[in-house]
Design an enzyme around this catalytic site. Structure first.
Site, PDB file in Angstrom:
ATOM      1  N   THR A   1       0.860  -1.183   0.000  1.00 59.14           N
ATOM      2  CA  THR A   1       0.000   0.000   0.000  1.00 59.14           C
ATOM      3  C   THR A   1       0.898   1.235   0.000  1.00 59.14           C
ATOM      4  O   THR A   1       1.516   1.577   1.007  1.00 59.14           O
ATOM      5  CB  THR A   1      -0.909   0.011   1.233  1.00 59.14           C
ATOM      6  OG1 THR A   1      -1.727  -1.163   1.209  1.00 59.14           O
ATOM      7  CG2 THR A   1      -1.814   1.237   1.238  1.00 59.14           C
TER       8      THR A   1
ATOM      9  N   LYS B   1      -7.304   1.777  -3.757  1.00 56.49           N
ATOM     10  CA  LYS B   1      -6.955   1.297  -2.411  1.00 56.49           C
ATOM     11  C   LYS B   1      -6.894   2.468  -1.436  1.00 56.49           C
ATOM     12  O   LYS B   1      -7.341   2.364  -0.281  1.00 56.49           O
ATOM     13  CB  LYS B   1      -5.604   0.568  -2.452  1.00 56.49           C
ATOM     14  CG  LYS B   1      -5.099   0.085  -1.082  1.00 56.49           C
ATOM     15  CD  LYS B   1      -5.965  -1.026  -0.519  1.00 56.49           C
ATOM     16  CE  LYS B   1      -5.482  -1.515   0.839  1.00 56.49           C
ATOM     17  NZ  LYS B   1      -4.219  -2.235   0.809  1.00 56.49           N
TER      18      LYS B   1
ATOM     19  N   LYS C   1       0.220   5.289   8.400  1.00 55.33           N
ATOM     20  CA  LYS C   1       0.813   5.331   7.066  1.00 55.33           C
ATOM     21  C   LYS C   1      -0.245   5.576   5.994  1.00 55.33           C
ATOM     22  O   LYS C   1      -0.108   6.468   5.145  1.00 55.33           O
ATOM     23  CB  LYS C   1       1.535   4.011   6.790  1.00 55.33           C
ATOM     24  CG  LYS C   1       2.158   3.928   5.403  1.00 55.33           C
ATOM     25  CD  LYS C   1       2.414   2.494   4.999  1.00 55.33           C
ATOM     26  CE  LYS C   1       1.108   1.786   4.680  1.00 55.33           C
ATOM     27  NZ  LYS C   1       1.275   0.455   4.085  1.00 55.33           N
TER      28      LYS C   1
END
Length: 1420
Positions: A482, A558, A626
């Site tokens: 990711t 995503k 994150k």
């Protein structure tokens, strides 16, 4: 059906929800009347079948409940207290159900006003049902009769086959109710349920005092599909409404931000919607509002009410000084949006206004040409190229699962990870490994990179020994980490310059789905790159989406999903923290929200972690630091302000800064908990048992046991208990258990017309389907057998686990209850009563508790709730029923009985309203009871008796070893086994069976392990050693409940085979664990019938095996896995273990005194002497005493004493060891610790005063060690062991001195001098003073002291009998035995062993003759 008295419900004010509620009430048989001024609503109401009321007063007349709809606080006075207010028409004690949108404080004030109006005694209306249910067991020892209706009769469900479980509580806490209320007030928040189960049907959240809730329950249940009941103060409904509105508001703004971001990122909004609505970022708001938003159907003004409602929530939070940062930002955003919809733009669409505010042309993006990402994926896969070798960098939790699944898909995979143990695991899984990214990438067609972040991705690709340098030109890279879309785009440009292809393919789905190849993958890249990697992507995914827009588009989707997922976790934390601050039951709040518009995928998945206070990292909090960091960075780059996402990011940052970064991301709730001091944890408190039990009303003073016996006599039905494991016999005695259920066996049993018998089904060890089929078979045979016996009828009880494990109806075909019903007919109600006093199981306010020492632990928080096969979460029995039936029987339809009614009113008060089981059954009602062990014993009126000991069964003198078999794995058992080894390890032989070999290894290893244990056990038992066979304590479980049951079966069947191969008959058998004890009884021991003789300890059944079993009559202790404290197993084993001695010297002499015989005490000098005495005693079945004289001890030493002690312990008859004629303190003090059972203090050579002092000193020391003390008064003449007393030194015992001597010394036995001598008597023969002996006997009888006569060698049978008649209980024999030994040596023998055998036989003959002479033969 509702009846006239309780069957009228009134409405004041109608809306669409009111109409649905009224329709439900009418279907349930209630009469419904309403006052409403809107004619349209009135018309609809009348068409339903309701009656119109002309006024507020008329609406409330003769109603059981009045439902009042209030929209503004100003309406309260007019509606309730005005001249024409509803209170004028209400009957006293009526129920008011308030639906409103007013603040909680106003509702609380209304309740206070209603409670203070007048004084009226309120009847206990908490039970409104009218059919009998059964006997309720009191929390200590009593049974109280009661009855209750079938919920089917109340019309809650229309389908006739739906059963309704009723929870019977053995303990119930007191709800204090103000009896001066004019009316009972319930606040009800009515809404639509939006879960897949409810599908828009009505939900009601009610709150109020316990009596009001109980009164309202049947009416509220009839009006809705799902009912949430909060006990305590009113206004829980309005508070829950606020929490739900908070979530809906935050989710709405987050959804709008997500769509704005995807638009600016160049991703089609409808594509994002289709993917996210099936992913972790979904919410009810996103799923249901975004389509309208994108189509332009949503007007700005429609959200102004939302703005107002959120303002109310924020005001409430301010008054509580409680921060709501996410809601505050959402509120401001909605204010900004609604302000643009005023004036000329009053009809503006939300999509237009929102796009203008955020600078995103959402309308045009939504109107762009659509495509199907899954269709593109199928096309790519269809033309994908062959991949021969794959490199995989990053074998973390997700990466390892992905890489191993590629191996299973027949790819050649080379893996690399910085953590070396993971590489070893990968090799074991069949993979190849590289020592660096470069080595891993050599000669691969596709390289998969699955590392944590951008920094790591950069390092493995371009760092030292990086992959890029080793990849061949034309190779493809799949980046599944990711990362930000910008990073992906930049990386693609760098790779193209080296002839490498990149696929951006972030994944979603978790570790389990990674290993199964069922991930969701959002892939983007060039067509060539996708074609080269299509087969790999397909192998890893269940859903593969190909996103147009080039590399970075997949990460963009995503990113949007993570934006929503992160906000939903944070908003869930904010909502639950607010709920806790508002005083709501957070677990019930969660249940409500997950059925409402405030739910989301993350809310339902992560809030349980908050409720359990379990932050085991399934996904670490730092991941959202994150991921939301990527979101905020991209939003800045794309110039899209994301207020909600930014605040959520700050909350996760705060959690990481506090040190929680590596914990589960649900730990963000701790930010709120730390700031405000609230606790979201929804675990029920652990209660101090003593405090709880003392808080209950006192027990009903009259014991109803006589009434129960009388009712049983008048009711001829036999109670048949189907027991799902053998532990159900924990509270009964003198009841038989059948382990097979052929028609013939059942006929034989029913002909005896027993009041009760058990059938051991052991259904808990089976799958649901097999268990159901088994119960059908048993019930079918039972029905056939009953028809073959005249004048017999029976009632069936399902005995289940008191810790709530076992089969319960998850679906109709799997239910034991349905299996019974299918053959025995429909039941009027089910009874659930898991109360079990002996096991420490209590139910308090519907919460089931398991006692742990002095505390009550909610059952759902115990190890039993984590059972691999029958685990559960709910401690509340109502909710447990709903959980186990998967919502088919809602908690709101489960009724319960309060202990207040039982204890304060007694049986008559309960029967006035209800009834008891026996009377009800005589009236033709049928009930199916699912209960724990206490119910059965109370139902048939069994009076408890003391625990059974070996002596009660006449086996206390047996010298065989006992067999203990432990198969249970519950932590309680493991603790008990450890304590058993600690306390009994010195005499217990331990054999551990490897579960790994039994269940996981080859058949050869399994067979070898079974043989090893069975052979060793046979040897130990044959040597009279108590033997423990236990499975190794590591718990091996399967991936599913069925796999766990299969492992259990393999272990249990192995234990069966081990016990089957043990040929030695044990003294007793103890089986630990329900399944273990069942299988051993039925399969290993082949028992078809057993008698429950009682309990070995409270809650631990003791059976005697039937004549058909392999070991008829052997005591069989059924020790449940979940009963007793840590010392319980050791306590039972110690009380049943082979005793070191069958008796003490004191017990031998006491038995002799009672039996009119004497015990011989024989002096021994070596092993042959000890063996001779024991052999004679066993042959004659006589008790005996081994005596060691100081001179013998001097020669033989401690080994001689050890030899005698061991001989006594191994003997099959009572033998004790006695130290004879201790003439010095030194030798007597030393003898105290050598293992003697008794000793003789010989101060006969001293003056009376010195003898008393000497004897008293030793007596005190010996008694502290529970040793019998014998002493001599007077002095015998003669010679014994080189000690000679001349005739002139001899003295007869003086009776007067004897009394003083006994009183001062505290001795237990007196060796008297009445003319007896040591050694040989003179030629004229013995001259005993029997008259003196008679006087001494009178004294000793008065003082409780035994009489001993030394010098029995040479006494005639006549003198022996005369002495026994005058109280002698112990004769010392030495000379004749020694003479026999010496005479045997005069005959030459070939070998020393023959000398020993000859001497033993010679002494044995003398000893046996003396035993017959003393009358002790046959008295052992």
């Amino acid at each position: 059906m509702a009846t006239d008295g309780d069957g009228v419900v009134g409405f004041v004010g109608l809306d669409d929800l009111s109409l649905d509620m009224a329709a439900s009430l009418l279907r349930a048989g209630y009469k419904v009347q309403a006052f409403e001024i809107d004619e349209t609503l009135v018309d609809k109401f009348l068409k339903l079948g309701g009656t119109r009321s002309a006024s507020l007063i008329e609406a409330g007349k003769e109603v059981a409940a009045l439902i009042v709809l209030i929209s503004h606080v100003d309406q309260i006075n007019d509606v309730f207290f005005g001249q024409q207010g509803v209170l004028k028409g209400l009957q006293k004690g009526a129920l008011i159900i308030l639906r409103s949108t007013i603040l909680p404080s106003y509702i609380q004030n209304l309740e206070k006003r209603l409670r203070g109006l007048s004084s009226l005694s309120v009847s206990d209306a908490c039970i409104t049902f009218d059919l009998p249910l059964g006997n309720l067991i009191d929390n200590h020892k009593h049974i109280i009769p009661f009855w209750i209706s079938s919920i089917r009769e109340q019309g809650i469900h229309n389908r006739k086959y739906d059963p309704h479980a009723l929870v019977l509580k053995s303990v119930y806490s007191i709800d204090l109710t103000d009896e001066d209320s004019m009316a009972h007030l319930i606040e009800a928040y009515v809404s639509r349920g939006f879960s897949e189960v409810l599908e828009g049907r009505t939900m009601i959240t009610s709150s109020g005092r316990s009596e009001a809730n109980a009164k309202a329950q049947p009416i509220l249940s009839a009006m809705c599909e799902k009912l949430f009941t909060f006990e305590g103060e009113v206004c829980a409904g309005s508070k829950i409404k606020m929490v739900n509105e908070l979530l809906e508001g935050i989710h709405l703004v987050a959804a709008l931000e997500a769509i704005s971001l995807c638009t600016q990122a160049g991703i089609h909004p409808w594509i994002v919607y289709d993917i996210v609505s099936n992913a972790a970022g979904n919410s009810w708001i996103f799923k249901n509002h975004i389509p309208q938003f994108l189509r332009g159907d949503t007007k700005v003004h429609s959200y102004r009410t939302v703005v107002q409602n959120l303002g109310v929530v924020l005001d409430m939070a301010k008054s509580l000084i409680f921060p709501l940062p996410l809601l505050a930002v959402a509120h401001q955003q909605l204010i900004l949006g609604s302000s643009h919809g005023q004036g000329d733009d009053s009809d503006a669409t939300l999509v237009k206004v929102w796009g203008k505010l955020l600078g995103a042309n959402i309308q045009d993006a939504a109107s762009a040409e659509l495509y199907e990402p899954e269709q593109l994926a199928r096309q790519i896969i269809a033309k994908s190229t062959v991949v021969k070798r794959i490199g995989f960098i990053g074998l973390g939790a997700m990466g390892f699962g992905m890489a191993t699944h590629l191996l299973k898909s027949n790819f050649c995979v080379v893996g690399y990870d910085v953590y070396k143990p993971t590489l070893t695991r990968f090799v074991n899984a069949g993979g190849l490994i590289g020592n660096s990214p470069a080595e891993t990438s050599k000669d691969v067609d596709v390289l998969v990179v699955m590392v944590t972040n951008e920094t790591q991705a950069e390092s493995v690709l371009y760092g030292d020994l990086g992959a890029i340098a080793a990849l061949r030109s034309g190779a493809s890279i799949i980046l599944s980490s990711t990362v930000s879309p910008a990073f992906v785009s930049q990386l693609e440009r760098r790779l193209q310059s080296r002839g490498l292809k990149l696929v951006d393919a972030p994944v979603s789905g978790g570790v389990k789905r990674a290993s199964e190849g069922t991930l969701t993958i959002m892939a983007s890249g060039t067509d060539e790159a996708l074609t080269c990697t299509g087969s790999v992507l397909s192998a890893l995914s269940e859903k593969l989406y190909v996103i147009r827009g080039g590399c970075g588009a997949g990460s963009g989707v995503k990113m949007i999903n993570q934006l929503l997922a992160g906000v939903h976790i944070a908003s869930g934390a904010e909502a639950m923290a607010l709920g806790a601050r508002l005083g709501l039951n957070t677990r019930m709040l969660f249940d409500f929200v997950k059925n409402s518009g405030g739910t989301s995928w993350m809310f339902e998945n992560r809030v349980p972690h908050m409720l359990d206070n379990d932050y085991t990292p399934y996904s670490a909090l730092d991941i959202f630091v994150k991921d939301l960091g990527i979101v905020t960075r991209e939003s800045s780059s794309l110039k899209v302000p994301l207020h909600i996402a930014t605040v959520a990011h700050q909350l996760f940052l705060a959690g990481s800064a506090a040190g929680w970064g590596r914990q589960d991301d649900a730990g963000v709730v701790k930010v709120y908990e730390t700031l405000t001091g609230v606790k979201v944890e929804g675990k029920l408190p652990v209660l101090k048992k003593e405090v709880v039990l003392q808080s209950l009303p006192p027990e009903w003073p009259l014991d109803p046991i006589d009434d129960i016996h009388r009712l049983n006599q008048s009711n001829s039905k036999t109670l048949v208990v189907l027991d799902d494991d053998p532990t159900g016999t924990q509270t009964v005695h003198d009841i038989e258990v059948l382990t097979e259920w052929s028609v013939e066996s059942l006929v034989e049993k029913l002909r005896k017309k027993p009041k009760c018998f058990f059938i051991l089904t052991n259904s808990r060890s089976l799958s649901s389907e097999k268990a159901s089929a088994l119960i059908k078979d048993i019930c079918g045979n039972l029905s056939v057998a009953a028809k073959s016996v005249e004048n017999i009828d029976y009632t069936v009880v399902l005995r289940g686990d008191s810790t709530l494990r076992g089969h319960f109806p998850e679906a109709r075909i799997k239910s034991l209850e349905y299996a019974v019903v299918s053959l025995l007919g429909e039941m009027d109600a089910w009874i659930i009563c898991p109360f079990f006093l002996q096991g420490g199981r209590y139910t308090i306010k519907d919460i089931h508790y398991v006692a742990d020492s002095d505390w009550l632990v909610p059952a759902g928080d115990t190890e039993f709730a984590r059972d691999a096969s029958f685990g559960y979460k709910s401690s509340n029995l109502r909710e447990w029923v709903e959980e186990k039936t998967r919502g088919r029987i809602p908690a709101s339809s489960v009724s319960s009985i309060s202990i207040n009614l039982l204890r304060e009113g007694g049986p008559d008060a309960v029967c006035d309203t209800l009834c008891n089981l026996q009377k009800a059954e005589l009236r033709g009602k049928s009930f199916l009871c699912r209960t724990a062990a206490s119910f059965v014993s109370t139902r048939i009126g069994i009076i408890p008796k003391a625990p059974i000991l070996p002596k009660d069964l006449g086996i206390n003198k047996e010298r065989k070893g006992g067999l203990i078999v432990v198969g249970s794995y519950v932590p309680k058992t493991t603790k008990q086994v450890e304590e058993l080894k600690l306390q009994c390890g010195h005499f217990l032989k331990k054999l551990e069976v490897s579960v790994d070999k039994l269940a996981m290894k080859s058949l050869e290893e399994r067979e070898e392990e079974i043989n090893r244990v069975a052979e060793m056990a046979n040897l130990f038992l044959g040597a009279s050693k108590d033997t423990l066979i236990m499975t190794s304590r590591e718990l091996i479980t399967g991936k599913t409940a069925c796999e766990s049951l299969e492992i259990n079966f393999k272990v249990s069947s192995a234990l069966v085979e081990i016990v089957r191969r043990i040929s030695t008959r044990p003294r007793y058998i103890l089986a630990k664990g329900g399944i273990t004890s069942s299988d051993l009884a039925t399969k290993a021991l082949e028992a078809k019938c057993a008698k429950v003789v009682g309990q070995a300890l409270a809650g631990i059944p003791l059976w005697q095996l039937g004549p058909e079993s392999r070991h008829p009559g052997v005591p069989y202790i059924v020790f449940p896995g979940n009963v007793g404290d840590s010392k319980a197993l050791a306590d039972v084993v110690k009380s049943w273990a082979l005793p070191s001695r069958l008796s003490s010297t004191k017990e031998l002499l006491l038995n002799a005194e009672r039996g009119g015989y004497a015990v011989g005490a024989f002096n021994v000098y070596n092993m042959e002497g000890a063996e001779a005495v024991v052999a004679a005693a066993e042959e004659e079945n006589s008790p005996a005493i081994l005596q060691i004289h100081p001179s013998a001890l001097k020669q033989g030493g401690i080994p001689l004493v050890a030899c005698c002690v061991s001989a006594a312990e191994q003997a099959n008859v009572p033998i004790t060891v006695h130290f004879d004629h201790g003439t010095s303190k030194q030798e007597l003090v030393e003898a105290l610790d050598l293992g003697f059972d008794s000793l003789m203090v010989d101060g006969s050579h001293l003056s009376l005063k010195d003898n008393i002092a000497y004897t008293k000193y030793i007596s005190l020391l010996a008694h502290s060690k529970n040793m019998l003390v014998e002493a001599e008064l007077g002095r015998l003449s003669g010679t014994e062991d080189d000690l000679t007393v001349e005739d002139y030194e001899a003295r007869l015992t003086d009776v007067n001195q004897a009394e003083e001597f006994i009183d001062e010394t505290g001795i237990d036995a007196l060796a008297v001098c009445i003319g007896n001598v040591h050694g040989k008597y003179p030629a004229s023969g013995p001259n005993l003073r029997l008259d003196l002996l008679k006087d001494l006997h009178a004294l000793s009888s008065k003082k409780g002291v035994f009489l001993v006569l030394h010098g029995a060698s040479g006494l005639s049978e006549e003198l022996i009998k005369a002495s026994i008649q005058r109280g002698v209980t112990k004769f010392n024999v030495n000379t004749e035995v020694r003479k026999a030994y010496m005479n045997s040596l005069s005959n030459p023998k070939q070998d020393l062993v023959h000398v020993m055998a000859s001497a033993k036989e010679a002494m044995k003959a003398v000893v046996a003759e003396k035993m017959r002479l003393f009358g002790s033969s046959g008295k052992a």
